[in-house]
Design an enzyme around this catalytic site. Sequence first.
Site, PDB file in Angstrom:
ATOM      1  N   GLU A 183      48.905  98.171  27.034  1.00  0.00           N
ATOM      2  CA  GLU A 183      47.979  99.286  26.825  1.00  0.00           C
ATOM      3  C   GLU A 183      46.801  98.846  25.955  1.00  0.00           C
ATOM      4  O   GLU A 183      45.651  99.231  26.201  1.00  0.00           O
ATOM      5  CB  GLU A 183      48.714 100.463  26.189  1.00  0.00           C
ATOM      6  CG  GLU A 183      47.853 101.669  25.866  1.00  0.00           C
ATOM      7  CD  GLU A 183      47.198 102.310  27.076  1.00  0.00           C
ATOM      8  OE1 GLU A 183      46.301 103.153  26.880  1.00  0.00           O
ATOM      9  OE2 GLU A 183      47.559 101.976  28.225  1.00  0.00           O
ATOM     10  N   LYS A 237      37.506 109.282  35.258  1.00  0.00           N
ATOM     11  CA  LYS A 237      38.594 109.860  34.487  1.00  0.00           C
ATOM     12  C   LYS A 237      39.738 110.341  35.370  1.00  0.00           C
ATOM     13  O   LYS A 237      40.885 110.006  35.163  1.00  0.00           O
ATOM     14  CB  LYS A 237      38.055 111.028  33.646  1.00  0.00           C
ATOM     15  CG  LYS A 237      39.097 111.680  32.734  1.00  0.00           C
ATOM     16  CD  LYS A 237      39.587 110.724  31.679  1.00  0.00           C
ATOM     17  CE  LYS A 237      40.538 111.374  30.709  1.00  0.00           C
ATOM     18  NZ  LYS A 237      41.102 110.400  29.769  1.00  0.00           N
ATOM     19  N   TRP A 257      30.876 109.579  42.308  1.00  0.00           N
ATOM     20  CA  TRP A 257      31.417 108.251  42.032  1.00  0.00           C
ATOM     21  C   TRP A 257      31.577 107.564  43.375  1.00  0.00           C
ATOM     22  O   TRP A 257      32.320 108.032  44.238  1.00  0.00           O
ATOM     23  CB  TRP A 257      32.758 108.366  41.312  1.00  0.00           C
ATOM     24  CG  TRP A 257      33.326 107.082  40.795  1.00  0.00           C
ATOM     25  CD1 TRP A 257      33.055 106.479  39.596  1.00  0.00           C
ATOM     26  CD2 TRP A 257      34.296 106.245  41.453  1.00  0.00           C
ATOM     27  NE1 TRP A 257      33.789 105.330  39.459  1.00  0.00           N
ATOM     28  CE2 TRP A 257      34.562 105.152  40.581  1.00  0.00           C
ATOM     29  CE3 TRP A 257      34.958 106.306  42.674  1.00  0.00           C
ATOM     30  CZ2 TRP A 257      35.456 104.147  40.909  1.00  0.00           C
ATOM     31  CZ3 TRP A 257      35.852 105.297  43.006  1.00  0.00           C
ATOM     32  CH2 TRP A 257      36.097 104.231  42.125  1.00  0.00           C
ATOM     33  N   GLU A 276      38.704  98.179  29.389  1.00  0.00           N
ATOM     34  CA  GLU A 276      38.035  99.372  29.900  1.00  0.00           C
ATOM     35  C   GLU A 276      36.685  99.626  29.237  1.00  0.00           C
ATOM     36  O   GLU A 276      35.717  99.968  29.919  1.00  0.00           O
ATOM     37  CB  GLU A 276      38.928 100.605  29.689  1.00  0.00           C
ATOM     38  CG  GLU A 276      40.073 100.741  30.662  1.00  0.00           C
ATOM     39  CD  GLU A 276      40.887 101.985  30.386  1.00  0.00           C
ATOM     40  OE1 GLU A 276      41.111 102.766  31.327  1.00  0.00           O
ATOM     41  OE2 GLU A 276      41.312 102.179  29.231  1.00  0.00           O
ATOM     42  N   ASN A 322      34.261 116.265  46.905  1.00  0.00           N
ATOM     43  CA  ASN A 322      35.117 115.307  46.216  1.00  0.00           C
ATOM     44  C   ASN A 322      36.228 114.902  47.166  1.00  0.00           C
ATOM     45  O   ASN A 322      36.769 115.747  47.883  1.00  0.00           O
ATOM     46  CB  ASN A 322      35.759 115.921  44.966  1.00  0.00           C
ATOM     47  CG  ASN A 322      34.764 116.164  43.866  1.00  0.00           C
ATOM     48  OD1 ASN A 322      33.612 115.748  43.937  1.00  0.00           O
ATOM     49  ND2 ASN A 322      35.201 116.867  42.830  1.00  0.00           N
ATOM     50  N   GLY A 323      36.610 113.617  47.151  1.00  0.00           N
ATOM     51  CA  GLY A 323      37.688 113.164  48.024  1.00  0.00           C
ATOM     52  C   GLY A 323      37.191 112.159  49.040  1.00  0.00           C
ATOM     53  O   GLY A 323      36.096 111.606  48.931  1.00  0.00           O
ATOM     54  N   CYS A 363      34.842 112.741  41.267  1.00  0.00           N
ATOM     55  CA  CYS A 363      33.503 113.304  41.132  1.00  0.00           C
ATOM     56  C   CYS A 363      33.607 114.684  40.498  1.00  0.00           C
ATOM     57  O   CYS A 363      34.690 115.184  40.233  1.00  0.00           O
ATOM     58  CB  CYS A 363      32.844 113.416  42.500  1.00  0.00           C
ATOM     59  SG  CYS A 363      33.099 111.983  43.559  1.00  0.00           S
ATOM     60  N   LYS A 404      42.855  98.944  27.137  1.00  0.00           N
ATOM     61  CA  LYS A 404      41.800  99.637  26.399  1.00  0.00           C
ATOM     62  C   LYS A 404      40.608  98.710  26.131  1.00  0.00           C
ATOM     63  O   LYS A 404      39.461  99.109  26.271  1.00  0.00           O
ATOM     64  CB  LYS A 404      42.346 100.178  25.064  1.00  0.00           C
ATOM     65  CG  LYS A 404      43.236 101.378  25.202  1.00  0.00           C
ATOM     66  CD  LYS A 404      42.467 102.594  25.690  1.00  0.00           C
ATOM     67  CE  LYS A 404      43.356 103.571  26.414  1.00  0.00           C
ATOM     68  NZ  LYS A 404      43.763 103.176  27.765  1.00  0.00           N
ATOM     69  N   ARG A 457      34.176 112.462  33.798  1.00  0.00           N
ATOM     70  CA  ARG A 457      34.970 112.077  34.955  1.00  0.00           C
ATOM     71  C   ARG A 457      34.496 110.760  35.571  1.00  0.00           C
ATOM     72  O   ARG A 457      35.201 110.149  36.360  1.00  0.00           O
ATOM     73  CB  ARG A 457      34.934 113.191  36.010  1.00  0.00           C
ATOM     74  CG  ARG A 457      35.579 114.477  35.535  1.00  0.00           C
ATOM     75  CD  ARG A 457      35.302 115.626  36.480  1.00  0.00           C
ATOM     76  NE  ARG A 457      36.012 115.514  37.735  1.00  0.00           N
ATOM     77  CZ  ARG A 457      37.208 116.029  37.974  1.00  0.00           C
ATOM     78  NH1 ARG A 457      37.847 116.692  37.017  1.00  0.00           N
ATOM     79  NH2 ARG A 457      37.786 115.899  39.152  1.00  0.00           N
ATOM     80  N   HIS A 504      55.414  79.787  28.966  1.00  0.00           N
ATOM     81  CA  HIS A 504      55.595  79.544  30.395  1.00  0.00           C
ATOM     82  C   HIS A 504      54.275  79.565  31.155  1.00  0.00           C
ATOM     83  O   HIS A 504      54.267  79.836  32.362  1.00  0.00           O
ATOM     84  CB  HIS A 504      56.567  80.561  30.984  1.00  0.00           C
ATOM     85  CG  HIS A 504      57.957  80.454  30.445  1.00  0.00           C
ATOM     86  ND1 HIS A 504      58.783  79.393  30.738  1.00  0.00           N
ATOM     87  CD2 HIS A 504      58.653  81.249  29.598  1.00  0.00           C
ATOM     88  CE1 HIS A 504      59.942  79.547  30.113  1.00  0.00           C
ATOM     89  NE2 HIS A 504      59.882  80.659  29.408  1.00  0.00           N
TER      90      HIS A 504
END
Length: 608
Positions: A481, A603, A73, A488, A97-98, A2, A485, A27, A504
């Site tokens: 990666e 973020k 968030w 996301e 935050n937390g 947050c 992307k 964020r 396989h």
Amino acid sequence: MCGIVAGIAARDIVPQLLEGLKRLEYRGYDSAGMAVADGGLKRLRTEGRVAELAGLASTQGFTGHVGIAHTRWATHGVPSERNAHPHASGAIAVVHNGIIENHEAMRARLKADGYAFNSDTDTEVIAHLIHYRMRGHGDLHAATREAIGELEGAYALGVISADDPDCVVVARKGAPLLLGIGEGENFAASDVSALLQVTQRVIYLEEGDTAELRRDAYQVRDAGGQPVEREVHESQLTSAAVELGPYRHFMQKEIFEQPGALANTLEMVANASAISPGLFGGDAEKLLGDIDRVLILACGTSYHSGMVARYWIESVAGIPCSVEIASEYRYRDSVASPTTLVVTISQSGETADTIAALQHARQLGQDHSLTICNVPESALLRQSKLRFLTRAGPEIGVASTKAFTTQLAALILLTMVLAKQRGRLAPEREKDLLAALRHLPAAMQNVLAVEPEVEKWAARFAGMHHALFLGRGIHYPIAMEGALKLKEISYIHAEAYAAGELKHGPLALVDRDMPVVAVAPNDALLEKLKSNLQEVRARGGQLYVFADQGVQIEESDTLHVISLTDHAGLLSPILHVVPLQLLAYHTALHRGTDVDKPRNLAKSVTVE
């Protein structure tokens, strides 16, 4: 995850609070709010964007000279106005935050004391607890200190009280928080970018610190409650660094900033004729000489950079290297060795899982530590014996780009230092690698020129629901990666596989509606990769191949090739990730998603 902004001034503080929140939008958040203590406690909260909060403030004539603001968030409780911060108890308002781990027990106790709860959050416990403690003496700073002594978990707090409207109290434990020192006004925020509009003089609070801010003064107390002086830093960031400029999105800006970010990160070796352990700190030569294995701990994109580094470290330096997902590492029984170098990688340096993993490694007796990070004064950097600061500059887009490529640059430098200390880096090889590193920014600039071709591919991808990404050897993490992307920011389901694993199981997924993206460097595994591509063609799959200069792959109706304009050998992963970033970006544009602030993501992940 947050964002917090707080301040006290002689002027109306609301415009500064709103501007700070706007600069923290990267964020990730789902609701926003603020409170001022001006002729009583006043709050505004909304489920939605900061722009909506600003509209409410303007409509309602919301003003005040002392205030706190927040972007949330969701962790405890769904996104809603009732769960948005600030939370209040009487004259007290709190942003947080937390995560408070003992909030259920505290909630039961406070209910028994007559407190009513209006939200589903853990944060409301803090507001009521500070209100309860204020009964004894009316000192907001003292009451906050007493309250946090009962909390278990992580927090960065901003607290105001209408009963003491001339101060803001802040506290931190396990979540970032800093002070902004002005002239006749003082501020606090979870990120320096939120304060560049008002000051560049900042104080990074240490673990357990609390601080009281007044217009013309501030006081910091350490975890033991003793007054302490913390160094004032002059931030080198500028407002322009966190502004969009001519680009459509921050992600696009940051993709194109990568040549400069690499040049800045590699500046210390730009004119060097030899590599030196001193790149990683004054004690690096001895500490790195004492280790015989490497353990890399990271999450998300940083984990992928660590996977690339494993190939480099084992093949070039000849040292065993393992890579662990930080959020998993401390929850299993592992075999520790005191001669292990523990490398933590994080863009923000505040990633809760990675910090906890480092602390766990230390508890196991693994004291040799190195952090690779993009943020000075971050928690990870302060907790590690050795450090390397990547100089990517602020990364605003949630989907990491330039942080990843600069992490790789740092990791190849580490590889070279370890190899040289062990007599595995011949002078001629060292010279060639340094020359390749110096050329890397220009090579990346050349790779960015393929954007128009990638954009055409993206138009086809936009209608897809799934995609596969393939790579072999050191490029398998690059495929991972690329898939991350795409997931996301476009919300297309994508998975990556080592290309040899296709037969396989994953080959069963291949049909004309399942695009397969392959990374095809000109290396020893190229012919093996070509065989894997033929397996896809034989099943009617559509192939999209990013190939090195000189790689001969014949195009057809079902096999599409974009050739990169440079070849970097050992450094090839740093270049090959760029077109994958561009593919994700342009696909997201075609799908109309929120590129910089993808849904459900944040973020800086400062909670477990």
